[in-house]
Design a protein around this motif. Structure first.
Motif, mmCIF file in Angstrom:
data_model
loop_
_atom_site.group_PDB
_atom_site.id
_atom_site.type_symbol
_atom_site.label_atom_id
_atom_site.label_comp_id
_atom_site.label_asym_id
_atom_site.label_seq_id
_atom_site.Cartn_x
_atom_site.Cartn_y
_atom_site.Cartn_z
ATOM 1 N N THR A 2 0.841 -1.189 0.000
ATOM 2 C CA THR A 2 0.000 0.000 0.000
ATOM 3 C C THR A 2 0.878 1.242 0.000
ATOM 4 O O THR A 2 1.814 1.348 0.794
ATOM 5 N N ASP A 3 0.580 2.170 -0.872
ATOM 6 C CA ASP A 3 1.315 3.423 -0.974
ATOM 7 C C ASP A 3 1.046 4.279 0.268
ATOM 8 O O ASP A 3 -0.110 4.600 0.562
ATOM 9 N N PRO A 4 2.085 4.660 1.012
ATOM 10 C CA PRO A 4 1.889 5.469 2.216
ATOM 11 C C PRO A 4 1.158 6.790 1.969
ATOM 12 O O PRO A 4 0.355 7.214 2.807
ATOM 13 N N ALA A 5 1.399 7.430 0.847
ATOM 14 C CA ALA A 5 0.723 8.700 0.555
ATOM 15 C C ALA A 5 -0.780 8.494 0.389
ATOM 16 O O ALA A 5 -1.581 9.310 0.872
ATOM 17 N N ARG A 6 -1.166 7.405 -0.257
ATOM 18 C CA ARG A 6 -2.601 7.126 -0.432
ATOM 19 C C ARG A 6 -3.244 6.740 0.894
ATOM 20 O O ARG A 6 -4.379 7.100 1.182
ATOM 21 N N LEU A 7 -2.498 6.007 1.713
ATOM 22 C CA LEU A 7 -3.004 5.637 3.036
ATOM 23 C C LEU A 7 -3.171 6.890 3.901
ATOM 24 O O LEU A 7 -4.145 7.000 4.651
ATOM 25 N N ALA A 8 -2.258 7.839 3.770
ATOM 26 C CA ALA A 8 -2.361 9.097 4.514
ATOM 27 C C ALA A 8 -3.655 9.831 4.161
ATOM 28 O O ALA A 8 -4.342 10.350 5.038
ATOM 29 N N ILE A 9 -3.990 9.861 2.890
ATOM 30 C CA ILE A 9 -5.238 10.509 2.459
ATOM 31 C C ILE A 9 -6.435 9.796 3.061
ATOM 32 O O ILE A 9 -7.363 10.433 3.557
ATOM 33 N N ALA A 10 -6.422 8.478 3.050
ATOM 34 C CA ALA A 10 -7.543 7.702 3.597
ATOM 35 C C ALA A 10 -7.696 7.927 5.096
ATOM 36 O O ALA A 10 -8.821 8.072 5.598
ATOM 37 N N VAL A 11 -6.594 7.981 5.830
ATOM 38 C CA VAL A 11 -6.670 8.213 7.275
ATOM 39 C C VAL A 11 -7.149 9.633 7.566
ATOM 40 O O VAL A 11 -7.970 9.849 8.461
ATOM 41 N N ALA A 12 -6.675 10.608 6.805
ATOM 42 C CA ALA A 12 -7.154 11.985 6.978
ATOM 43 C C ALA A 12 -8.653 12.063 6.720
ATOM 44 O O ALA A 12 -9.390 12.719 7.469
ATOM 45 N N ASN A 13 -9.121 11.373 5.685
ATOM 46 C CA ASN A 13 -10.558 11.330 5.393
ATOM 47 C C ASN A 13 -11.335 10.665 6.521
ATOM 48 O O ASN A 13 -12.437 11.092 6.862
ATOM 49 N N LEU A 14 -10.762 9.615 7.100
ATOM 50 C CA LEU A 14 -11.398 8.938 8.237
ATOM 51 C C LEU A 14 -11.576 9.920 9.398
ATOM 52 O O LEU A 14 -12.660 9.995 9.989
ATOM 53 N N PHE A 15 -10.530 10.678 9.711
ATOM 54 C CA PHE A 15 -10.627 11.689 10.768
ATOM 55 C C PHE A 15 -11.762 12.662 10.477
ATOM 56 O O PHE A 15 -12.573 12.963 11.356
ATOM 57 N N GLN A 39 0.108 12.359 7.847
ATOM 58 C CA GLN A 39 1.263 12.276 6.956
ATOM 59 C C GLN A 39 2.181 11.115 7.349
ATOM 60 O O GLN A 39 2.327 10.810 8.531
ATOM 61 N N PRO A 40 2.810 10.470 6.362
ATOM 62 C CA PRO A 40 3.721 9.352 6.655
ATOM 63 C C PRO A 40 4.899 9.722 7.544
ATOM 64 O O PRO A 40 5.504 8.848 8.161
ATOM 65 N N ASP A 41 5.214 11.028 7.652
ATOM 66 C CA ASP A 41 6.311 11.457 8.517
ATOM 67 C C ASP A 41 5.810 12.240 9.733
ATOM 68 O O ASP A 41 6.574 12.924 10.393
ATOM 69 N N ALA A 42 4.514 12.118 10.032
ATOM 70 C CA ALA A 42 3.933 12.767 11.207
ATOM 71 C C ALA A 42 3.442 11.678 12.170
ATOM 72 O O ALA A 42 4.246 10.874 12.640
ATOM 73 N N TYR A 43 2.141 11.617 12.429
ATOM 74 C CA TYR A 43 1.621 10.648 13.395
ATOM 75 C C TYR A 43 1.090 9.361 12.772
ATOM 76 O O TYR A 43 0.704 8.441 13.493
ATOM 77 N N LEU A 44 1.079 9.268 11.451
ATOM 78 C CA LEU A 44 0.594 8.039 10.814
ATOM 79 C C LEU A 44 1.352 6.802 11.294
ATOM 80 O O LEU A 44 0.711 5.777 11.583
#
Length: 121
Positions: A2-15, A39-44
């Motif tokens: 799974t691409d971390p950038a795409r996962l970041a978008i999905a988690v942000a949308n979940l929030f 973000q992959p370099d923040a709290y993800l």
């Protein structure tokens, strides 16, 4: 993988869709926006590692997280890969984690730190 950038978008949308807010308790920076948290370099990396622990307790399986040390990241690690589960499973586990940590859809550093201590104890 799974691409971390795409996962970041999905988690942000979940929030955003679930109405979660991360309150810092810091004057002038009351909340952290979902796009920044995820973000992959923040709290993800933290959210995924804690969610992985919940998943492991329920199923015995791990996500296959690749966390790379990164001195320029917020937590010291950057998410660089998710391998052994589909993104949907990781999102479900993150959602379960957020429900566990939040009080009235509000998350705090204190709640996150308590969970980190519980998992690492």
């Amino acid at each position: 993988m799974t691409d971390p950038a795409r996962l970041a978008i999905a988690v942000a949308n979940l929030f955003e869709k679930r109405g979660y807010r991360f309150e810092t308790g810091i004057l002038g920076q009351d909340t952290i926006p979902p796009w920044l948290l995820a973000q992959p370099d923040a709290y993800l990396p933290v959210f995924l590692r804690l969610a992985e622990e919940l998943w492991r307790q329920d199923t015995g399986a791990r996500f296959g997280l690749r966390l790379t040390p990164d001195d320029r990241s917020l937590t010291g690690y950057r998410l660089t890969g998710l391998f052994h589960v589909p993104a949907s499973i990781a999102l479900l586990a993150v959602d379960a984690l957020l429900e566990r940590l939040a009080t009235d859809r509000v998350l705090t550093f204190e709640a996150l730190a308590r969970e980190v201590l519980r998992v690492t104890a």
